[in-house]
Motif scaffolding. Structure first.
Motif, short mmCIF file in Angstrom:
data_model
loop_
_atom_site.label_atom_id
_atom_site.label_comp_id
_atom_site.label_asym_id
_atom_site.label_seq_id
_atom_site.Cartn_x
_atom_site.Cartn_y
_atom_site.Cartn_z
N ARG A 183 30.17 10.93 89.54
CA ARG A 183 30.78 9.72 89.00
C ARG A 183 30.72 8.59 90.02
N ASP A 184 30.72 7.36 89.53
CA ASP A 184 30.79 6.21 90.42
C ASP A 184 32.14 6.15 91.12
N GLU A 185 33.20 6.45 90.40
CA GLU A 185 34.54 6.49 90.96
C GLU A 185 35.24 7.74 90.45
N PRO A 186 36.02 8.41 91.30
CA PRO A 186 36.73 9.61 90.84
C PRO A 186 37.66 9.29 89.67
N GLU A 187 37.70 10.21 88.73
CA GLU A 187 38.52 10.03 87.54
C GLU A 187 39.86 10.72 87.73
N ILE A 188 40.90 10.09 87.23
CA ILE A 188 42.24 10.68 87.32
C ILE A 188 42.35 11.80 86.30
N ALA A 189 42.64 13.00 86.78
CA ALA A 189 42.73 14.16 85.90
C ALA A 189 44.08 14.20 85.23
N SER A 190 44.08 14.48 83.91
CA SER A 190 45.33 14.56 83.16
C SER A 190 46.05 15.87 83.39
N SER A 191 45.38 16.87 83.95
CA SER A 191 45.98 18.17 84.21
C SER A 191 45.27 18.81 85.38
N GLU A 192 45.93 19.77 86.02
CA GLU A 192 45.33 20.44 87.18
C GLU A 192 44.10 21.26 86.79
N LYS A 193 44.08 21.77 85.57
CA LYS A 193 42.94 22.58 85.16
C LYS A 193 41.69 21.73 84.88
N TYR A 194 41.85 20.39 84.91
CA TYR A 194 40.71 19.50 84.73
C TYR A 194 40.28 18.83 86.03
N LEU A 195 40.77 19.32 87.16
CA LEU A 195 40.40 18.73 88.45
C LEU A 195 38.92 18.87 88.74
N TRP A 196 38.27 19.86 88.14
CA TRP A 196 36.84 20.07 88.39
C TRP A 196 35.99 18.95 87.79
N LEU A 197 36.58 18.11 86.92
CA LEU A 197 35.85 16.98 86.34
C LEU A 197 36.15 15.67 87.06
N ARG A 198 36.90 15.74 88.14
CA ARG A 198 37.34 14.51 88.80
C ARG A 198 36.18 13.76 89.46
N LYS A 199 35.31 14.46 90.16
CA LYS A 199 34.25 13.80 90.91
C LYS A 199 32.91 13.78 90.18
N SER A 200 32.70 14.73 89.31
CA SER A 200 31.43 14.82 88.58
C SER A 200 31.71 15.13 87.12
N GLN A 201 30.73 14.83 86.30
CA GLN A 201 30.84 15.11 84.86
C GLN A 201 29.74 16.07 84.45
N LEU A 202 30.09 17.04 83.64
CA LEU A 202 29.14 18.08 83.24
C LEU A 202 28.47 17.69 81.93
N PHE A 203 27.13 17.68 81.92
CA PHE A 203 26.34 17.44 80.73
C PHE A 203 25.52 18.70 80.43
N PHE A 204 25.35 18.99 79.16
CA PHE A 204 24.55 20.16 78.80
C PHE A 204 23.70 19.86 77.57
N LEU A 205 22.58 20.55 77.49
CA LEU A 205 21.60 20.35 76.43
C LEU A 205 21.47 21.63 75.63
N THR A 206 21.49 21.51 74.30
CA THR A 206 21.44 22.67 73.42
C THR A 206 20.00 22.97 73.02
N ASP A 207 19.83 24.06 72.29
CA ASP A 207 18.48 24.44 71.86
C ASP A 207 17.93 23.47 70.81
N THR A 208 18.79 22.69 70.17
CA THR A 208 18.33 21.65 69.26
C THR A 208 18.17 20.30 69.98
N GLN A 209 18.24 20.34 71.31
CA GLN A 209 18.09 19.17 72.18
C GLN A 209 19.14 18.10 71.88
N GLU A 210 20.36 18.54 71.62
CA GLU A 210 21.51 17.65 71.54
C GLU A 210 22.16 17.59 72.92
N LEU A 211 22.35 16.38 73.43
CA LEU A 211 22.96 16.19 74.74
C LEU A 211 24.46 15.99 74.56
#
Length: 829
Positions: free
Chosen positions: A637-665
């Motif tokens: 991320r350009d700037e760290p995001e404020i996490a709404s819960s402790e279990k979402y701290l892993w999304l604070r610095k980076s964001q996870l993107f994934f691609l499916t077998d139908t090529q949906e991002l």
């Protein structure tokens, strides 16, 4: 309903643009379908202004409300029809039909009904065109259960049905059959091409009706276009034929006046036909990919073509290319995986055949495409051609490594290319080409790039099925005539028991290299290339490996194809823990200790986020999406995001993107993509939605610009007036008019007050000076000539020069009375 702050799956791009025809609004906006969303694109600014989301499945049709050009209807496979205010992105009504909706049609003459295509109950691959009555009840969620069958046995695509002049009849095509239903007469005429003695494939591919006349245009699989007339009678109908396309006609469209017909197909050429003659036609070639849909604007100024590679081309009425909207190109196979460009933070993966696409996650558009193979791709079935299979960036994004190979199974042609980023041209230039870097296919590659050591520390490692891994380093070119100062060559070749090398990765500090050989993971010293230790956890070959980071850098993680996730301790050279989990994707976060693992079990994709030093996962998400997840990547991320819960701290610095077998991002976020859009990009001004007139250009736009300037300068103007409040102005404004001196007397004082002082004096200082000057003027009452009060201000005198005002004694006494005013309001500002 998702709770506030809860983690949700968001389709952030890559959805097909080919779900339905695009629609032009009356105010230079283009609305098109992208997966579960409808996007609003500004033709003028070339920006995606709004993302309309509310459907829970693929959107299959959109139409403007013919009675309100600010509203939009949409239908979806989720069985609902929604009415939107697309200017604000607000849902107005939701009509639940209860069955899959495959296409949507709206007539101006039918105020309370719409037409949709639905599957026929109890029959497979059989569809019906039905009329849905939209109830006018109170509330936002309403029922749309009142269905009336109009035509049976229709095609599933919206291109297979068209409504005739003023909605007096409807036409449907399927296979070699054409049927026309007249609403007023309730008459159904059927026509078939199967009995006609004509050559070629007569199957219908699309149909469109003339807007002014009783004429039907149909496209066919053999590339022919037929214009049908006099179809009110079953036996007296006639048709003429137009032919240019060598393959299937994908779509047709009449202009608003019906004077021209547009056609497109697999040739990537837009053809414009004049006067129903094969001799009079124009062409717009090289549009990039086959044309799937053609849409016309209501004013006839623009048209757009939707292509099979997720591209929209906007074309002027004179058949000149105007703009292009390129989404995430759907490649035949994403062999490169998902890679992030360190410079632009764009997603990099396979694009057009032989090309590397740089896709912006923020704007959902392609930034640019890099030709890697540099060969002309030939669209021919069964032809073996070279394609891009591997990509890797250095940490700074200075170097790019690519691997291309042919489709031959027994003896593939391999090439390893190293590209250097050129700041002048803002693109990558080919630096080194290595033919046959391995004797068999390359399975993986990675860079070692330590910033503290500079570019001299750059090392590239490749692994191959030839049972070796190779280390490539930069060397200076000794040839004085060489264009490049450095090139790449092989420095070391390693192997382990003649096993195939499958994966490789460097530790965070670059001191260790891990290479997997089938069921064994080997760890090497990156300085001496000595084998330090080996890890083995049979059964199963190693599918993915990665090092821990930061506080977890002493761990090495591996996943096997037999369904085991293992964690080894590099200090003790022992297995720390293992879990029985069928991991298909293993992706570490480059900015934290977290690692994401995606499993596939019982047709269900699940996400596990963990730290190697902790026994329990930080986050678990079962049934992440309906499709199988093939690839994933963390994007910083350009700037760290404020996490709404402790279990979402892993999304604070980076964001996870994934691609499916139908090529949906897709991505995971606590904030929807609509909320992430900037206010300026989300706002669609109502006045801009109105047709542009000379009066609005002359007066309305000028007022908006003036209002913006006043807003920008408002604070400065107030600030300056507070600091440099003029006593003369206050006297004019706060003194009764009947006691003021004549205008000629106050003119010079007023002019002086408008001049800006060079000294930064406050309002209180100015008031004090005025009081002192007034007292001094009373002491000097014997003098006949008194200069203006501003004469003591040296900065004003420099600007005024010798400009003074002579006052008589009576005038002087009047001025003294006027100057005795209350300046306390100045501080109140």
């Amino acid at each position: 309903m998702v709770a506030p702050g809860a983690l949700r799956v968001v389709r952030c791009g890559g959805g097909t643009l080919r779900g339905a025809r695009a629609v032009f609004s009356a105010d230079s906006y283009l609305l098109y379908v992208s997966g579960d969303f409808v996007k609003v694109y500004s033709v003028n600014t070339e920006e995606t202004l709004r993302l309309i989301g509310g459907h829970t499945d693929l959107v299959t049709g959109i139409q403007l409300n013919p009675h309100n050009h600010m509203q939009l209807y949409s239908c979806s496979l989720d069985g609902t029809i929604k009415l939107w205010d697309f200017v604000d992105g607000i849902p107005i009504k939701t009509f639940t039909v209860g069955t899959k909706l495959l296409a949507l049609y709206i007539l101006a003459s039918a105020e309370d009904s719409v037409f949709v295509v639905i599957p026929k109950k109890g029959e497979r691959d059989t569809f019906q065109l039905v009329s849905v009555k939209l109830s006018k009840g109170i509330g936002q969620d309403l029922e749309g259960k009142e269905l009336t069958v109009v035509l049976d046995g229709v095609g599933s695509s919206m291109k297979h049905i068209a409504f005739g002049r003023e909605g007096s009849y409807v036409v449907s095509v399927k296979d070699v059959n054409l049927q026309v239903y007249f609403f007023k007469r309730k008459l159904l005429n059927r026509f078939s091409l199967s009995t006609m003695k004509t050559k070629g494939d007569n199957r219908f591919s699309c149909v469109v009706c003339h807007p002014k006349e009783d004429c039907i245009a149909t496209g066919h699989a053999d590339g022919k276009i037929r214009l049908w007339r006099n179809f009110h009678h079953r036996k007296e109908y006639t048709y003429s034929t137009l032919h240019w396309h060598h393959d299937i006609v994908m779509d047709l469209a009449f202009t608003m006046e019906g004077t021209r017909l547009l056609s497109g197909g697999v040739e990537s050429v837009l053809v414009q036909w004049h006067n129903e003659s094969s001799c009079q036609k124009d062409f717009l070639p090289r549009l990039g990919s086959p044309i799937e849909y053609i849409s016309m604007a209501s004013d006839g100024v623009l048209c757009c073509t939707l292509h099979t590679d997720n591209r929209i081309s906007i074309i002027n009425s004179n058949l000149r290319f105007s703009k292009s909207i390129q989404g995430l190109i759907k490649s035949r196979d994403i062999k490169t995986g998902l890679v992030v460009d360190p410079r632009t933070k764009a997603l990099v993966l396979n694009g057009e055949p032989g090309h590397l696409q740089f896709y912006s996650l923020e704007s959902d558009q392609q930034l640019f495409s890099l030709d890697i193979v540099q060969r002309q791709y030939i669209y021919q079935a069964g032809l073996k051609q070279s394609d891009l299979v591997k990509v890797a960036f250095s940490a700074r994004g200075t170097w790019l490594a690519t691997v291309e190979e042919s489709e031959e199974v027994t003896d593939p042609e391999l090439q390893l290319k190293l590209w250097l980023y050129n700041e002048e041209i803002q693109s990558f230039e080919l630096n080194t080409r290595i033919n046959t870097p391995h004797d068999n296919r390359i399975t993986d590659m990675c860079f070692r790039d330590m910033d503290e050591l500079g570019d001299d520390s750059l090392i590239l490692v490749t692994t191959g099925r030839d049972c070796v891994f190779k280390v490539w380093v930069m060397v200076e070119d000794t040839d004085p005539e060489a264009q490049q100062s450095v090139s790449w060559s092989c420095d070391f070749v390693g192997s382990y028991h003649n096993y195939q090398a499958t994966n490789c990765c460097f530790s965070e500090d670059g001191s260790l290299l891990a290479v997997s050989f089938e069921e064994t993971v080997t760890v090497w010293d990156s300085l001496t290339w000595d084998l330090k230790c080996t890890f083995c956890h049979p059964p199963g070959n190693i599918r993915n490996i990665c090092f821990g980071r930061l506080t977890c850098s002493k761990y090495l993680i591996g996943a096997t194809d037999y369904g085991f996730l293992c964690c080894w301790n590099l200090l003790t050279c022992a297995l720390e823990w293992s879990a029985h989990l069928n991991v298909v994707v293993l992706q570490p976060d480059p900015l934290s200790e977290y690692i994401a693992a995606v499993s596939w079990l019982s047709k269900e994709s699940s996400l596990f986020v963990f730290k190697p030093n902790e026994p329990w996962p930080t986050y678990i998400q079962r049934n992440l999406c309906k499709e199988k997840i093939l690839l994933a990547v963390f994007v910083p991320r350009d700037e760290p995001e404020i996490a709404s819960s402790e279990k979402y701290l892993w999304l604070r610095k980076s964001q996870l993107f994934f691609l499916t077998d139908t090529q949906e991002l897709m991505t995971l976020s606590t904030v929807s993509l609509e909320e992430r859009l900037t206010p300026s990009s989300k706002q669609l001004a109502v006045e801009e939605s109105l047709p542009v007139t000379p009066f609005s250009l002359l007066l309305g736009k000028h007022r908006r610009q003036q209002a913006q300037e006043d807003t920008d300068l408002g604070k400065l103007v107030v600030h300056n007036k507070q600091e440099q409040a003029s006593p003369a102005v206050k006297e004019l404004l706060h003194t009764p008019a009947h006691v003021l001196p004549s205008a000629s007397f106050l003119c010079t004082i007023f002019i002086n007050s408008l001049l800006i002082s060079k000294e930064n004096k406050s309002a209180e200082e100015v008031a004090d000076e005025v009081e002192m000057e007034s007292e001094k003027a009373e002491d000097d009452s014997d003098e006949e000539d008194v200069t203006a009060m501003e004469q003591e201000d040296t900065s004003h005198m420099e600007l005024l020069g010798e400009m003074t005002c002579k006052l008589s004694k009576s005038q002087e006494k009047e001025l003294r009375k006027i100057r005795k005013v209350d300046y306390s309001w100045i501080s109140a500002l």
